[in-house]
Write a protein that holds these residues in place. Structure first.
Motif, PDB file in Angstrom:
ATOM      1  N   PHE A  18       0.823  -1.210   0.000  1.00 63.94           N
ATOM      2  CA  PHE A  18       0.000   0.000   0.000  1.00 63.94           C
ATOM      3  C   PHE A  18       0.858   1.260   0.000  1.00 63.94           C
ATOM      4  CE2 PHE A  18      -2.228  -3.435   2.093  1.00 63.94           C
ATOM      5  CZ  PHE A  18      -3.405  -3.468   1.383  1.00 63.94           C
ATOM      6  N   GLY A  19       0.223   2.388  -0.292  1.00 64.64           N
ATOM      7  CA  GLY A  19       0.864   3.688  -0.202  1.00 64.64           C
ATOM      8  C   GLY A  19       2.020   3.876  -1.167  1.00 64.64           C
ATOM      9  N   ASN A  74       9.106  16.200  -5.542  1.00 64.01           N
ATOM     10  CA  ASN A  74       7.853  16.384  -6.271  1.00 64.01           C
ATOM     11  C   ASN A  74       7.074  15.081  -6.102  1.00 64.01           C
ATOM     12  OD1 ASN A  74       5.799  16.519  -8.137  1.00 64.01           O
ATOM     13  ND2 ASN A  74       7.035  17.503  -9.702  1.00 64.01           N
ATOM     14  N   ASN A  75       6.643  14.801  -4.900  1.00 64.31           N
ATOM     15  CA  ASN A  75       5.966  13.550  -4.612  1.00 64.31           C
ATOM     16  C   ASN A  75       4.469  13.766  -4.398  1.00 64.31           C
ATOM     17  OD1 ASN A  75       6.249  14.849  -2.166  1.00 64.31           O
ATOM     18  ND2 ASN A  75       6.769  13.021  -1.007  1.00 64.31           N
ATOM     19  N   PHE A  76       3.853  14.395  -5.392  1.00 69.10           N
ATOM     20  CA  PHE A  76       2.430  14.686  -5.299  1.00 69.10           C
ATOM     21  C   PHE A  76       1.658  14.004  -6.423  1.00 69.10           C
ATOM     22  CE2 PHE A  76       4.509  18.330  -3.306  1.00 69.10           C
ATOM     23  CZ  PHE A  76       3.872  18.340  -2.088  1.00 69.10           C
ATOM     24  N   PHE A  77       0.449  13.622  -6.110  1.00 69.71           N
ATOM     25  CA  PHE A  77      -0.499  13.055  -7.063  1.00 69.71           C
ATOM     26  C   PHE A  77      -1.626  14.058  -7.220  1.00 69.71           C
ATOM     27  CE2 PHE A  77      -4.575  10.858  -7.563  1.00 69.71           C
ATOM     28  CZ  PHE A  77      -4.347  10.159  -8.734  1.00 69.71           C
ATOM     29  N   LYS A  78      -1.965  14.391  -8.450  1.00 70.56           N
ATOM     30  CA  LYS A  78      -3.053  15.332  -8.712  1.00 70.56           C
ATOM     31  C   LYS A  78      -4.371  14.567  -8.777  1.00 70.56           C
ATOM     32  CE  LYS A  78      -4.811  18.338 -12.242  1.00 70.56           C
ATOM     33  NZ  LYS A  78      -4.638  18.676 -13.636  1.00 70.56           N
ATOM     34  N   CYS A  79      -5.276  14.887  -7.880  1.00 68.41           N
ATOM     35  CA  CYS A  79      -6.598  14.269  -7.837  1.00 68.41           C
ATOM     36  C   CYS A  79      -7.452  14.805  -8.985  1.00 68.41           C
ATOM     37  CB  CYS A  79      -7.287  14.593  -6.515  1.00 68.41           C
ATOM     38  SG  CYS A  79      -6.335  14.188  -5.031  1.00 68.41           S
ATOM     39  N   GLN A  89      -0.188   8.654   0.248  1.00 71.87           N
ATOM     40  CA  GLN A  89      -1.632   8.640   0.405  1.00 71.87           C
ATOM     41  C   GLN A  89      -2.337   7.941  -0.753  1.00 71.87           C
ATOM     42  OE1 GLN A  89      -1.594  13.026   1.101  1.00 71.87           O
ATOM     43  NE2 GLN A  89      -2.945  12.504   2.799  1.00 71.87           N
ATOM     44  N   LEU A  90      -1.578   7.439  -1.718  1.00 64.21           N
ATOM     45  CA  LEU A  90      -2.160   6.712  -2.847  1.00 64.21           C
ATOM     46  C   LEU A  90      -2.297   5.239  -2.503  1.00 64.21           C
ATOM     47  CD1 LEU A  90      -0.117   8.164  -5.831  1.00 64.21           C
ATOM     48  CD2 LEU A  90      -2.448   8.711  -5.187  1.00 64.21           C
ATOM     49  N   SER A 101     -10.240   9.453  -6.528  1.00 63.13           N
ATOM     50  CA  SER A 101      -9.271   9.291  -7.612  1.00 63.13           C
ATOM     51  C   SER A 101      -7.917   8.755  -7.143  1.00 63.13           C
ATOM     52  CB  SER A 101      -9.089  10.601  -8.384  1.00 63.13           C
ATOM     53  OG  SER A 101      -8.658  11.651  -7.549  1.00 63.13           O
ATOM     54  N   ASP A 102      -7.574   8.924  -5.868  1.00 61.54           N
ATOM     55  CA  ASP A 102      -6.308   8.396  -5.354  1.00 61.54           C
ATOM     56  C   ASP A 102      -6.365   6.890  -5.113  1.00 61.54           C
ATOM     57  OD1 ASP A 102      -8.094   9.266  -3.225  1.00 61.54           O
ATOM     58  OD2 ASP A 102      -6.519   8.693  -1.837  1.00 61.54           O
TER      59      ASP A 102
END
Length: 120
Positions: A18-19, A74-79, A89-90, A101-102
């Protein structure tokens, strides 16, 4: 000493991962029947994130980094709803985006129709 992460050398099932580890394994092709959940982040993505540092990615588009503790990431996911969450958090069985969406493209769980809970 920090946490040690053992990365498999071959493809495996990722149904109990996970994650951020799930994201890493699926995006590096180490999970059966999965695809990478990430998409390129443009410079204007994640409007709530402050203090962005803009940079060129793959010589083709402008993206951003965040400085934290002397390191840049840059460890972001765009919802889908334009919010952004961290990679950890994904695919973690929690709807962190608020629109699902995540968790939508994750193959390590399914969503219960009656309760909307994510089940591993």
């Amino acid at each position: 000493s920090g946490t040690k992460l053992m990365i498999p050398n071959s493809t495996r099932t990722c149904e109990h991962v996970f994650g951020e580890v799930y994201v890493y394994l699926s995006c590096t092709g180490r999970c059966f029947n999965t695809s990478c959940t990430l998409q390129p982040l443009r410079h204007d993505s994640c409007p709530r994130i402050q203090n962005k540092i803009f940079t060129l990615a793959k010589s083709s588009y402008l993206t951003f980094l965040i400085e934290q503790g002397g390191k840049y990431h840059n460890n972001f996911f765009k919802c889908d709803n334009e919010l952004c969450v961290r990679f950890d958090q994904l695919c973690n069985l929690v709807d962190d985006c608020g629109d699902g969406s995540d968790e939508r493209k994750c193959k390590n769980h399914f969503q219960c129709i009656t309760s909307s809970f994510y089940i591993p």
